[in-house]
Each structure stands twice: as structure tokens, then as C-alpha cells.
Design a protein around this motif. Structure first.
Motif, PDB file in Angstrom:
ATOM      1  N   PHE A  12       0.838  -1.194   0.000  1.00  0.00           N
ATOM      2  CA  PHE A  12       0.000   0.000   0.000  1.00  0.00           C
ATOM      3  C   PHE A  12       0.874   1.246   0.000  1.00  0.00           C
ATOM      4  O   PHE A  12       2.072   1.176   0.205  1.00  0.00           O
ATOM      5  CB  PHE A  12      -0.956  -0.006   1.200  1.00  0.00           C
ATOM      6  N   ARG A  13       0.229   2.361  -0.267  1.00  0.00           N
ATOM      7  CA  ARG A  13       0.912   3.658  -0.255  1.00  0.00           C
ATOM      8  C   ARG A  13       0.423   4.470   0.931  1.00  0.00           C
ATOM      9  O   ARG A  13      -0.670   4.257   1.435  1.00  0.00           O
ATOM     10  CB  ARG A  13       0.668   4.422  -1.554  1.00  0.00           C
ATOM     11  N   GLU A  15      -0.785   7.270   1.014  1.00  0.00           N
ATOM     12  CA  GLU A  15      -2.023   7.994   0.711  1.00  0.00           C
ATOM     13  C   GLU A  15      -3.269   7.120   0.761  1.00  0.00           C
ATOM     14  O   GLU A  15      -4.377   7.644   0.769  1.00  0.00           O
ATOM     15  CB  GLU A  15      -1.956   8.625  -0.692  1.00  0.00           C
ATOM     16  N   ASP A  16      -3.130   5.797   0.730  1.00  0.00           N
ATOM     17  CA  ASP A  16      -4.298   4.912   0.728  1.00  0.00           C
ATOM     18  C   ASP A  16      -4.043   3.693   1.608  1.00  0.00           C
ATOM     19  O   ASP A  16      -3.475   2.697   1.164  1.00  0.00           O
ATOM     20  CB  ASP A  16      -4.637   4.471  -0.697  1.00  0.00           C
ATOM     21  N   THR A  17      -4.492   3.794   2.839  1.00  0.00           N
ATOM     22  CA  THR A  17      -4.294   2.715   3.811  1.00  0.00           C
ATOM     23  C   THR A  17      -5.560   1.892   4.012  1.00  0.00           C
ATOM     24  O   THR A  17      -5.633   1.076   4.925  1.00  0.00           O
ATOM     25  CB  THR A  17      -3.849   3.299   5.164  1.00  0.00           C
ATOM     26  N   SER A  18      -6.542   2.069   3.144  1.00  0.00           N
ATOM     27  CA  SER A  18      -7.857   1.454   3.358  1.00  0.00           C
ATOM     28  C   SER A  18      -7.807  -0.075   3.450  1.00  0.00           C
ATOM     29  O   SER A  18      -8.519  -0.670   4.264  1.00  0.00           O
ATOM     30  CB  SER A  18      -8.840   1.893   2.273  1.00  0.00           C
TER      31      SER A  18
END
Length: 161
Positions: A12-13, A15-18
Motif C-alpha cells: 500500500f501507499r 495515501e491509501d491505507t484502506s
């Protein structure tokens, strides 16, 4: 003989931990499991390997921080709180360093351990928003890192037995 847990890797990055937050929610509901979060480092930014006497005397030091989130478990005393930790090479007074960078502990979180070699461990407030917990962990790792991080991470999820 101990049973090995099944693990799952999630890339993941920052900016996006969803995806990571979703898995943490599942582990929290099961009151079992943990997640190790490891940042990616470009090869040219990798710290040199430690060797010899310095490794023996200093013990393990994490130039590249490793973060851990552990789901709270049921104990005889009741439900144990979730905990989060950061292994780092930042030395002493880590909480002061985080606070001076604008990343102090959120209200209600408690310090379990702040040790220069074993790292920082804190307990978020019960029911803390998991996205906020992950955000705090990742930002703390960035502040405490001895090397430049890429913004890409890997979550190693240790699933319930």
C-alpha cells in the motif's frame, strides 16, 4: 508445539491505507492477530549493515522503522486494549521528538514503553479510529526514520488462529 499463523502481505501507499485498515478491523473484531508495517526504501538509501562488536553491544537497531499494531485480547481481567509500536534508531526522548515535529500522542493514548533499543509502544484509546491509528503510526515512523522512505509500505498481516 506452537501453531504457525497464516500471514498475508498487503502492498500500500501512504495515501491509501484502506486495505490495511479493513484487515485491522477484522482482527480487532476477532480480538486476535497483529500487523507489521514496513516502509520501502530505495536501494541507494539503504543503511549499511551493522556488524561485529557494534551489533553485539548495541543490540538490534532499526534504521528503517518497523511499526506494529496488535489487536486487544480477552484476558481474565477483561478486554486488553489494542497496542501500537515503533522500533526505531532515534534513541532516547522519542515522545519529545515526535511532539516537536507536531506528531505527539493523541489525547487519551497511554505510553506502555519508550525505550531506545526496544522502541516505543503505546495504547490507543479504546475504540480509536483505525485509520487514525495507522496514520499516526506511519507518520511517527517517518519522523523517526534514519533514512529516506519512498511512501510505499508493506503490511504483514498475522491472521487469527
Amino acid at each position: 508445539m506452537a501453531t504457525r499463523r497464516e500471514t498475508r502481505l498487503i502492498e500500500f501507499r501512504l495515501e491509501d491505507t484502506s486495505a490495511v485498515v479493513g484487515v485491522m478491523g477484522d482482527l480487532e473484531a476477532a480480538h486476535d492477530g497483529w500487523v507489521n508495517l514496513r516502509p520501502q526504501v530505495r536501494p541507494e538509501d539503504e543503511p549499511p549493515p551493522r556488524s561485529g562488536l557494534s551489533t553485539l553491544l548495541a543490540g538490534p537497531v532499526q534504521d528503517v522503522p518497523v511499526c506494529t499494531w496488535v489487536a486487544g485480547k480477552h484476558t481474565r481481567q477483561g478486554l486488553q486494549r489494542d497496542s501500537v509500536g515503533v522500533q526505531h534508531a532515534a534513541g532516547t526522548r522519542v515522545l519529545a521528538r515526535l511532539a516537536s515535529a507536531g506528531w505527539g500522542l493523541p489525547e487519551g493514548w497511554t505510553v506502555v514503553q519508550d525505550h531506545p533499543r526496544r522502541g516505543l509502544v503505546v495504547a490507543p484509546v479504546p475504540g480509536a479510529d483505525l485509520a487514525a491509528v495507522v496514520s499516526w503510526l506511519l507518520e511517527a515512523a517517518i519522523v523517526l526514520s534514519a533514512v529516506r522512505l519512498t511512501g510505499e509500505w508493506q503490511a504483514e498481516v498475522h491472521l487469527p488462529l
